[in-house]
Design an enzyme around this catalytic site. Sequence first.
Site, PDB file in Angstrom:
ATOM      1  N   CYS A 182       0.814  -1.221   0.000  1.00  0.00           N
ATOM      2  CA  CYS A 182       0.000   0.000   0.000  1.00  0.00           C
ATOM      3  C   CYS A 182       0.846   1.270   0.000  1.00  0.00           C
ATOM      4  CB  CYS A 182      -0.952  -0.002   1.191  1.00  0.00           C
ATOM      5  SG  CYS A 182      -2.064  -1.417   1.222  1.00  0.00           S
ATOM      6  N   HIS A 233      -3.630   7.193   1.844  1.00  0.00           N
ATOM      7  CA  HIS A 233      -3.980   5.841   1.440  1.00  0.00           C
ATOM      8  C   HIS A 233      -5.385   5.536   1.929  1.00  0.00           C
ATOM      9  CE1 HIS A 233      -4.079   1.617   0.851  1.00  0.00           C
ATOM     10  NE2 HIS A 233      -3.885   1.296   2.121  1.00  0.00           N
ATOM     11  N   ASN A 268     -10.071  -0.253  -0.558  1.00  0.00           N
ATOM     12  CA  ASN A 268      -8.615  -0.179  -0.469  1.00  0.00           C
ATOM     13  C   ASN A 268      -8.020  -0.777  -1.745  1.00  0.00           C
ATOM     14  OD1 ASN A 268      -5.888  -0.536   0.082  1.00  0.00           O
ATOM     15  ND2 ASN A 268      -6.203  -1.341   2.151  1.00  0.00           N
TER      16      ASN A 268
END
Length: 324
Positions: A114, A251, A281
């Site tokens: 990520c 993020h 996500n």
Amino acid sequence: MTTRAVILGTGSALPTRRVSNAELAQQVDTTDEWIVERTGIRFRHIAGPDETTSTLATDAAKAALAAADLRAQDIDLIVLATATPDQTFPSTATKVQAALGIDDCVAFDVAAVCSGFLYAVQVADSMIRAGAHRKALVIGAETFSRLLDWEDRTTCVLFGDGAGAMVLAAEEQPGDGSDRGILSTRLHADGRHNELLYVDGGPSTTGTVGKLRMKGREVFRHAVVNLAAVMGESLTAAGLSSEDVDWVVPHQANARILDATARKLGLPSEKVVMTVDQHANTSAASVPLALDVAVRDGRIQRGDLIVLEAMGGGFTWGAAVVRF
């Protein structure tokens, strides 16, 4: 005067199929209310058989090039962040290079899950400021749905697929507080936390792709602390403070993490770009995807000071301060 890597354009791409919580609840033991309350997620996009990390990355790159008013042949560097490459090798970046019709440029992948896009930004920024390259495509792209255990309701509801890209170009700036471009970056990693967020497979261990595994409560705790700290570090390195920030582009892991991080920094929620409700996500794609959304809807304007930040498996985490 000083050389800065300046953002000329952004772009993004999403798979055709959009999946709601209600649709997921028909396949998994969950509900829309359960997902929204704990994560803020309402939708995610899931790649179809003909959609891969490289096809999404290529579409995002084309959109960024169009926004920058450049031809693909103007690019001399491609850095692509992904945890879900098309193949073990060669790099997905080279597939994007070929799809764009670029005969020769430096092209490679980085893997920091990520946080991958932040790692890719620092790599490209360093290579541009060193004088090795003039124009770079920095891409975050994932088909994370291919790693999910669709019987694990605690993880499969959290992720989606997508891609985001930006064009960075070397430009001479005054070297003072008015500079545009990447002003500072800070990256970290701590491999002691491997078992909190990982995939249980790989070529060297099981010979399989594996599935994502996560201990969500522990990840949440580390994320809030680490993200607030690294954002503070990056602002200090740029000689700035949270009061100078126009937008935070984080993020997009969990709405509660975004809210908690903003509170820890004393930032109003109105300054935080949030797309997790629409995209879930998307790992390395989430920061550039959210950035492109906010640029295209007019929130982020030329001259705005923005902070990009992310944390992912490893753990890895990082932040970048950019004047758009």
